[in-house]
Design a protein around this motif. Structure first.
Motif, PDB file in Angstrom:
ATOM      1  N   ALA A   1       0.869  -1.203  -0.044  1.00 39.15           N
ATOM      2  CA  ALA A   1      -0.085   0.158   0.021  1.00 39.15           C
ATOM      3  C   ALA A   1       0.937   1.245   0.095  1.00 39.15           C
ATOM      4  N   GLU A   2       1.857   1.171   0.896  1.00 39.88           N
ATOM      5  CA  GLU A   2       2.651   2.507   0.788  1.00 39.88           C
ATOM      6  C   GLU A   2       3.427   2.752  -0.480  1.00 39.88           C
ATOM      7  N   LEU A   3       4.212   1.720  -0.873  1.00 40.33           N
ATOM      8  CA  LEU A   3       4.892   1.884  -2.066  1.00 40.33           C
ATOM      9  C   LEU A   3       3.996   2.270  -3.074  1.00 40.33           C
ATOM     10  N   SER A   4       2.761   1.710  -3.426  1.00 39.95           N
ATOM     11  CA  SER A   4       1.907   2.073  -4.167  1.00 39.95           C
ATOM     12  C   SER A   4       1.383   3.585  -4.184  1.00 39.95           C
ATOM     13  N   LEU A   5       1.271   3.985  -2.956  1.00 36.54           N
ATOM     14  CA  LEU A   5       1.091   5.533  -2.871  1.00 36.54           C
ATOM     15  C   LEU A   5       2.189   6.369  -3.162  1.00 36.54           C
ATOM     16  N   GLN A   6       3.415   6.005  -2.733  1.00 33.52           N
ATOM     17  CA  GLN A   6       4.626   6.641  -3.112  1.00 33.52           C
ATOM     18  C   GLN A   6       4.822   6.718  -4.650  1.00 33.52           C
ATOM     19  N   LEU A   7       4.228   5.557  -5.408  1.00 33.61           N
ATOM     20  CA  LEU A   7       4.537   5.656  -6.926  1.00 33.61           C
ATOM     21  C   LEU A   7       3.399   6.091  -7.773  1.00 33.61           C
TER      22      LEU A   7
END
Length: 313
Positions: free
Chosen positions: A269-275
């Motif tokens: 979730a966090e990496l998807s948000l950052q990307l």
């Protein structure tokens, strides 16, 4: 006084602390008194210990943060859960790029592939002072960055792995040849050398057909290190690779325990948000929040990041 997980708490003097058992308490400031049976221990600033028995703040109060085992970075988990081999004091004063004095010690390591014995450096984690944690679970410390020293590399065959996994290989794959090469350390800065070391780890783990979650974490470490060098495009590329492998780990989660799956879910979730993939970020944050047995500190982080996501919408 109830101490919540993953939250810095200022405690008044002579106060009894209520902390769930089997959690890890980091003393950020002041002192903590631990009473166990007939023994009383005084934990000072930068001490990390597993909570049990009755715990009290000292005469001048304290500032603490409590973490679950699954929240501890790999290198700290290794240091706490697997006490190191015999230590040798190491002086670093003559090396301007090295970590501050007294933070490093030497251990003797035997390469599981070629049998070469060499000396590797480890960190005295009890002397590090935690400053903050990033949304992608990176820990920041006042004196140094532990991930710079979390790789062992055999000087003979160039087999490389995380310190805690260095000797964890199967006998079948032990015969794999390694011919990885890296630049001379004297030609690189400490940060550049760490990047090269993690690249070697990736090569070795792929040859050993390692699990996706391990590959994902190496890519995430590389993303952090590239960020530190100011190379944003490379950091973004490493984050994308980490996300890809975390998703593979999530889809083949039968070999993972629940705490590992929950952390993988959060990182997807966090990496998807950052990307910039808000849909996946929202979906995986919600999945984690719906998990009844997920660690409270991780659920809180997920909720906080959902607020950020909604603000960006």
């Amino acid at each position: 006084m109830l101490i919540k997980e993953a939250q810095i708490t200022v405690v008044p003097s002579n106060t009894r602390l209520t902390i769930k058992k089997n959690k890890y308490c980091v003393v950020l400031n002041g002192t903590v008194i631990v009473k166990e049976s007939q023994k009383t221990k005084k934990m000072c600033e930068r001490n990390i210990f597993k909570t049990k028995g009755h715990i009290y703040s000292g005469e001048n109060g304290c500032k603490v943060i409590v973490l679950g085992e699954e929240q501890l970075p790999d290198n700290i988990r290794q240091r706490i859960l697997r006490p190191s081999k015999k230590e040798t004091y190491t002086e670093n004063a003559k090396d301007p790029q090295s970590a501050p004095n007294n933070l490093l010690y030497d251990i003797s390591v035997c390469c599981p592939f070629c049998g070469t014995t060499f000396t590797a450096k480890q960190i005295r984690f009890s002397r590090l002072k935690l400053i903050k944690q990033d949304p992608d679970l990176r820990m920041h410390y006042e004196q140094m960055d532990p991930i710079l020293y979390n790789v062992f590399v055999c000087p003979e065959c160039s087999y490389a792995n995380l310190a805690q996994d260095f000797d964890k290989i199967t006998s079948v794959k032990k015969l794999l040849p390694f011919s990885n090469k890296r630049p001379e350390g004297s030609q690189l800065t400490e940060l550049e050398l760490a990047i090269e070391n993690y690249k070697l780890v990736l090569q070795c783990l792929k040859k050993l057909e390692s699990t996706p979650d391990k590959l994902a974490r190496i890519y995430l470490y590389l993303a952090w290190l590239y960020e530190d060098t100011g190379k944003a495009p490379a950091a973004k590329e490493m984050r994308q690779e980490a996300l890809t492998y975390f998703k593979q780990a999530y889809s083949t989660s039968s070999d993972q325990n629940s705490s590992q799956i929950h952390q993988i879910t959060y990182l997807i979730a966090e990496l998807s948000l950052q990307l910039g993939n808000k849909k996946d970020a929202y979906d995986f944050f919600q999945r984690l929040i719906r998990e009844k047995d997920a660690a409270p500190w991780l659920v809180k982080l997920a909720r906080d990041r959902l607020y950020v996501l909604r603000d960006k919408a």
